[in-house]
Design a protein around this motif. Structure first.
Motif, PDB file in Angstrom:
ATOM      1  N   ARG A 242       5.873  -7.550   1.200  1.00  0.00           N
ATOM      2  CA  ARG A 242       5.169  -7.206   2.435  1.00  0.00           C
ATOM      3  C   ARG A 242       5.890  -7.747   3.658  1.00  0.00           C
ATOM      4  NH1 ARG A 242      -1.033  -8.418   0.562  1.00  0.00           N
ATOM      5  NH2 ARG A 242      -0.708  -7.705  -1.565  1.00  0.00           N
TER       6      ARG A 242
ATOM      7  N   ARG B 216      11.046  -5.240   6.633  1.00  0.00           N
ATOM      8  CA  ARG B 216      11.578  -3.901   6.839  1.00  0.00           C
ATOM      9  C   ARG B 216      12.597  -3.539   5.759  1.00  0.00           C
ATOM     10  NH1 ARG B 216      15.461  -1.309   9.913  1.00  0.00           N
ATOM     11  NH2 ARG B 216      16.400  -3.239  10.615  1.00  0.00           N
TER      12      ARG B 216
ATOM     13  N   GLY C 281       8.951   0.608  -1.837  1.00  0.00           N
ATOM     14  CA  GLY C 281       7.588   0.741  -2.348  1.00  0.00           C
ATOM     15  C   GLY C 281       7.664   0.877  -3.862  1.00  0.00           C
TER      16      GLY C 281
ATOM     17  N   TRP D 141      -1.851   1.518   1.647  1.00  0.00           N
ATOM     18  CA  TRP D 141      -0.748   0.817   2.289  1.00  0.00           C
ATOM     19  C   TRP D 141      -0.372   1.519   3.574  1.00  0.00           C
ATOM     20  CZ3 TRP D 141       1.628  -3.536   0.382  1.00  0.00           C
ATOM     21  CH2 TRP D 141       1.341  -3.885  -0.952  1.00  0.00           C
ATOM     22  N   GLU D 142       0.266   0.762   4.457  1.00  0.00           N
ATOM     23  CA  GLU D 142       0.851   1.337   5.656  1.00  0.00           C
ATOM     24  C   GLU D 142       2.255   0.755   5.779  1.00  0.00           C
ATOM     25  OE1 GLU D 142      -1.426   2.463   9.399  1.00  0.00           O
ATOM     26  OE2 GLU D 142      -0.607   0.476   9.863  1.00  0.00           O
ATOM     27  N   TYR D 143       3.214   1.657   6.056  1.00  0.00           N
ATOM     28  CA  TYR D 143       4.590   1.214   6.260  1.00  0.00           C
ATOM     29  C   TYR D 143       4.950   1.424   7.712  1.00  0.00           C
ATOM     30  CZ  TYR D 143       9.554   0.471   5.826  1.00  0.00           C
ATOM     31  OH  TYR D 143      10.813  -0.030   5.989  1.00  0.00           O
ATOM     32  N   GLU D 144       5.350   0.356   8.390  1.00  0.00           N
ATOM     33  CA  GLU D 144       5.761   0.427   9.787  1.00  0.00           C
ATOM     34  C   GLU D 144       7.277   0.422   9.850  1.00  0.00           C
ATOM     35  OE1 GLU D 144       5.530  -2.099  13.943  1.00  0.00           O
ATOM     36  OE2 GLU D 144       3.927  -2.330  12.468  1.00  0.00           O
ATOM     37  N   ASN D 145       7.836   1.497  10.386  1.00  0.00           N
ATOM     38  CA  ASN D 145       9.275   1.612  10.527  1.00  0.00           C
ATOM     39  C   ASN D 145       9.645   1.260  11.964  1.00  0.00           C
ATOM     40  OD1 ASN D 145      11.938   2.145  10.220  1.00  0.00           O
ATOM     41  ND2 ASN D 145      11.719   4.347   9.942  1.00  0.00           N
TER      42      ASN D 145
ATOM     43  N   GLY E 223       7.174  -3.398   8.151  1.00  0.00           N
ATOM     44  CA  GLY E 223       7.332  -2.947   6.773  1.00  0.00           C
ATOM     45  C   GLY E 223       5.987  -2.669   6.153  1.00  0.00           C
ATOM     46  N   TRP E 224       5.820  -3.057   4.888  1.00  0.00           N
ATOM     47  CA  TRP E 224       4.591  -2.763   4.127  1.00  0.00           C
ATOM     48  C   TRP E 224       3.464  -3.727   4.459  1.00  0.00           C
ATOM     49  CZ3 TRP E 224       4.358   1.656   1.640  1.00  0.00           C
ATOM     50  CH2 TRP E 224       5.511   2.245   1.181  1.00  0.00           C
TER      51      TRP E 224
END
Length: 91
Positions: free
Chosen positions: A25, A28, A32, A70-74, A82-83
């Protein structure tokens, strides 16, 4: 007023499958796993402090094995993006 203690307690009660438990978690470019199903994407503004703001992409996923959302922030400017776990699907 914040609900942070309640949120932490809610996340503690969740049961993650072994694959979800293995996701790194808040880092970046961390991978997954194969049972994550992409749900949606959206754009959000993030502050750069004094220099203004920039746009990042947030993508939502759900694990087919355990229902964890989940949410992934790029965000290329933030190594700690990230996750992150955002909840669990209730049947």
């Amino acid at each position: 007023m914040t609900n942070e203690p309640n949120r932490r307690e809610e996340l503690t009660k969740m049961t993650l499958c072994a694959s979800c438990a293995g996701i790194q978690r808040n880092w970046r470019r961390a991978p997954g796993h194969a049972e994550l199903v992409q749900l949606s994407s959206r754009r959000a503004e993030r502050s750069d402090g004094d220099s203004g703001s920039h746009t990042v992409t947030l993508t939502s996923y759900r694990c087919d094995a355990c229902g964890t959302r989940w949410e992934y922030e790029n965000d290329k400017t933030n190594q700690q993006a990230g996750w992150s776990v955002v909840g669990q699907q209730v049947d």
